[in-house]
Motif scaffolding. Structure first.
Motif, mmCIF file in Angstrom:
data_model
loop_
_atom_site.group_PDB
_atom_site.id
_atom_site.type_symbol
_atom_site.label_atom_id
_atom_site.label_comp_id
_atom_site.label_asym_id
_atom_site.label_seq_id
_atom_site.Cartn_x
_atom_site.Cartn_y
_atom_site.Cartn_z
ATOM 1 N N ALA A 165 -14.298 85.885 2.928
ATOM 2 C CA ALA A 165 -15.148 85.690 1.761
ATOM 3 C C ALA A 165 -15.995 84.435 1.888
ATOM 4 C CB ALA A 165 -14.292 85.610 0.499
ATOM 5 N N SER A 166 -15.465 83.415 2.574
ATOM 6 C CA SER A 166 -16.229 82.178 2.743
ATOM 7 C C SER A 166 -16.875 82.091 4.118
ATOM 8 C CB SER A 166 -15.325 80.959 2.530
ATOM 9 O OG SER A 166 -14.323 80.907 3.526
ATOM 10 N N ALA A 167 -16.312 82.791 5.101
ATOM 11 C CA ALA A 167 -16.858 82.719 6.452
ATOM 12 C C ALA A 167 -18.059 83.627 6.648
ATOM 13 C CB ALA A 167 -15.780 83.078 7.469
ATOM 14 N N GLY A 168 -18.162 84.681 5.853
ATOM 15 C CA GLY A 168 -19.290 85.586 5.971
ATOM 16 C C GLY A 168 -19.342 86.271 7.323
ATOM 17 N N GLY A 169 -20.556 86.455 7.866
ATOM 18 C CA GLY A 169 -20.716 87.106 9.154
ATOM 19 C C GLY A 169 -20.118 86.325 10.294
ATOM 20 N N ASP A 170 -19.939 85.012 10.127
ATOM 21 C CA ASP A 170 -19.337 84.207 11.183
ATOM 22 C C ASP A 170 -17.887 84.602 11.433
ATOM 23 O OD1 ASP A 170 -21.690 82.851 11.442
ATOM 24 O OD2 ASP A 170 -21.084 81.147 10.200
ATOM 25 N N GLY A 171 -17.250 85.166 10.413
ATOM 26 C CA GLY A 171 -15.852 85.542 10.561
ATOM 27 C C GLY A 171 -15.649 86.592 11.626
ATOM 28 N N GLU A 172 -16.493 87.608 11.646
ATOM 29 C CA GLU A 172 -16.367 88.657 12.653
ATOM 30 C C GLU A 172 -16.643 88.108 14.046
ATOM 31 O OE1 GLU A 172 -18.658 92.078 11.757
ATOM 32 O OE2 GLU A 172 -17.671 92.465 9.823
ATOM 33 N N GLN A 173 -17.648 87.262 14.184
ATOM 34 C CA GLN A 173 -17.946 86.667 15.482
ATOM 35 C C GLN A 173 -16.788 85.793 15.959
ATOM 36 O OE1 GLN A 173 -21.686 84.597 15.262
ATOM 37 N NE2 GLN A 173 -22.765 86.359 14.375
ATOM 38 N N PHE A 174 -16.172 85.089 15.022
ATOM 39 C CA PHE A 174 -15.043 84.233 15.350
ATOM 40 C C PHE A 174 -13.896 85.057 15.925
ATOM 41 C CE2 PHE A 174 -11.028 82.191 14.093
ATOM 42 C CZ PHE A 174 -11.189 80.941 14.685
ATOM 43 N N ILE A 175 -13.559 86.163 15.269
ATOM 44 C CA ILE A 175 -12.466 87.021 15.740
ATOM 45 C C ILE A 175 -12.787 87.595 17.109
ATOM 46 C CG2 ILE A 175 -11.181 89.141 15.277
ATOM 47 C CD1 ILE A 175 -11.538 88.581 12.295
ATOM 48 N N GLN A 176 -13.997 88.064 17.290
ATOM 49 C CA GLN A 176 -14.384 88.662 18.562
ATOM 50 C C GLN A 176 -14.316 87.647 19.702
ATOM 51 O OE1 GLN A 176 -18.229 90.212 17.574
ATOM 52 N NE2 GLN A 176 -17.424 92.056 16.589
ATOM 53 N N ARG A 177 -14.711 86.416 19.450
ATOM 54 C CA ARG A 177 -14.650 85.391 20.493
ATOM 55 C C ARG A 177 -13.206 85.078 20.882
ATOM 56 N NH1 ARG A 177 -18.596 80.426 19.183
ATOM 57 N NH2 ARG A 177 -17.751 79.757 21.211
ATOM 58 N N LEU A 178 -12.331 85.017 19.891
ATOM 59 C CA LEU A 178 -10.929 84.718 20.181
ATOM 60 C C LEU A 178 -10.272 85.850 20.957
ATOM 61 C CD1 LEU A 178 -9.577 83.055 16.912
ATOM 62 C CD2 LEU A 178 -10.606 81.981 18.909
ATOM 63 N N ARG A 179 -10.598 87.068 20.610
ATOM 64 C CA ARG A 179 -9.942 88.212 21.239
ATOM 65 C C ARG A 179 -10.440 88.480 22.659
ATOM 66 N NH1 ARG A 179 -6.228 87.248 18.853
ATOM 67 N NH2 ARG A 179 -5.348 88.321 17.062
#
Length: 363
Positions: free
Chosen positions: A54-68
């Motif tokens: 809710a606070s990370a917005g579109g950055d949240g998905e990019q964050f998960i993808q980078r970690l994985r």
């Protein structure tokens, strides 16, 4: 003590976790957002990541993808907290690599229990139980990732010499503390002198692995060994330290003076030829470790160009094998060679590999 990373730009979740988890004294909660959160995850490798979509917005998905997609963080559990309650949003989060999904508004006790459940799973399954480092499974996963990469990398295999004599004389609790010391040294040295992407793992017992780049391999090895020589001295009784040996008994029960515990590091480089299998890497690090134990500085480096130099015994010697033995071809080293493997034991098991292989050159 473990670290929980909360990715958000407000204090909705972090205040709850800081109050309840840190009051237990078991975990610390770090709150970051954006690129700072990515760099923290790569450098510190937290035990759990909670991301507020809710606070990370579109950055949240990019964050998960980078970690994985990164070997250092691909195994870290991720809990997604989101206001989206439709099945499509949940499915998308799980496909990206989330391990749990909590809908806003949420019950505080449910959030805490889900966090504690993931932390418990990490302790039970993912991390080495003696020290909070990735265990044997994560070591194997990391090397598999490297095998598919075209980038240059080096693997450092660390092993304590004469550790059994120390353990028998000083007790297993002192032995455990010495193993923890090596783990702490590896993490600190890699943090100070390594790359952000470098990996530190605990294979088991007194064996550790560091995955780095060839330009850092020798520096890390020398720094780790220097720190170990200094910091391990308080583990000994003054008389043993002064004499430079440990008074013990050999396998036949006779008094014997064992050397102080030293640290050996075998280094395997994937250049100029690329390795193709975990078995090949496992064999090479066993050879590197064996030679490191005999080296004057306890460091031995094997590049794939010099594979013939690894063998100081006749290559065609025949060893007893079970009926289940199979011939595994290995062609990545620029030499024609193959080896028979008695059992497909876990890669990097920490045992000397020579007894399990018959090595022979072929045209």
């Amino acid at each position: 003590m473990g670290n929980v990373l909360v990715v958000e730009d407000n204090s909705l979740i972090s205040r709850i976790l800081q109050k309840r988890l840190e009051s237990d004294g078991d975990h610390t909660v770090t709150v970051l957002h954006g690129e700072d959160a990515v760099q923290f995850a790569l450098r510190k490798m937290p035990q759990l990541i909670v991301i507020n979509m809710a606070s990370a917005g579109g950055d949240g998905e990019q964050f998960i993808q980078r970690l994985r997609t990164h070997a250092r963080t691909m195994y870290i559990p991720i809990i997604v907290v989101s206001a989206a309650n439709d099945p499509g949003a949940k499915v998308r989060a799980f496909r990206m690599g989330a391990d749990d999904y909590i809908v806003i508004p949420f019950d505080v006790e449910e959030l805490l229990e889900r966090v504690r459940t993931q932390l418990r799973h990490v302790q039970q399954v993912m991390l080495s139980r003696l020290i909070d480092l990735p265990g044997a499974l994560q070591v194997e996963m990391t090397i598999k990732c490297k095998l598919t990469s075209q980038e240059p990398w080096s693997l450092l295999y660390l092993d304590l010499d004469n550790f059994k004599a120390f353990n028998d004389t000083y007790g297993f609790l002192a032995g455990n503390e010495m193993i923890r010391l090596v783990g702490r040294i590896c993490r600190r040295v890699v943090c100070e002198y390594g790359n952000v992407e470098d990996f530190v793992g605990h294979v088991g017992g007194d064996d550790f692995v560091v995955v780095t780049t060839p330009d850092r391999a020798r520096l890390l090895s020398c720094r780790i060994i220097a720190a170990y020589k200094e910091l391990s001295q308080p583990f000994y009784r003054p008389e043993d330290l002064k004499r430079g040996t440990i008074s013990g008994v050999d396998r036949k029960g006779r008094p014997y003076q064992f050397p102080l515990v030293s640290l050996s590091i075998g280094i395997v480089n994937n250049l100029p030829y690329l390795a193709h299998s975990l078995q090949e890497i496992s064999y090479l690090v066993a050879e590197a470790k064996r030679n490191a134990k005999r080296s004057s500085d306890n460091i031995y480096y094997i590049s794939s160009r010099g594979i013939a130099d690894c063998f100081d015994q006749p290559l065609a010697s025949s060893l007893p094998l079970s009926s289940s033995a199979s011939v595994l071809p290995v062609t990545a080293l620029g030499w024609g060679w193959e080896f028979n493997k008695r059992e497909l034991a876990p890669a990097l098991c920490g045992e000397e590999a020579r007894s399990d292989y018959e090595v022979r050159l072929r045209p």
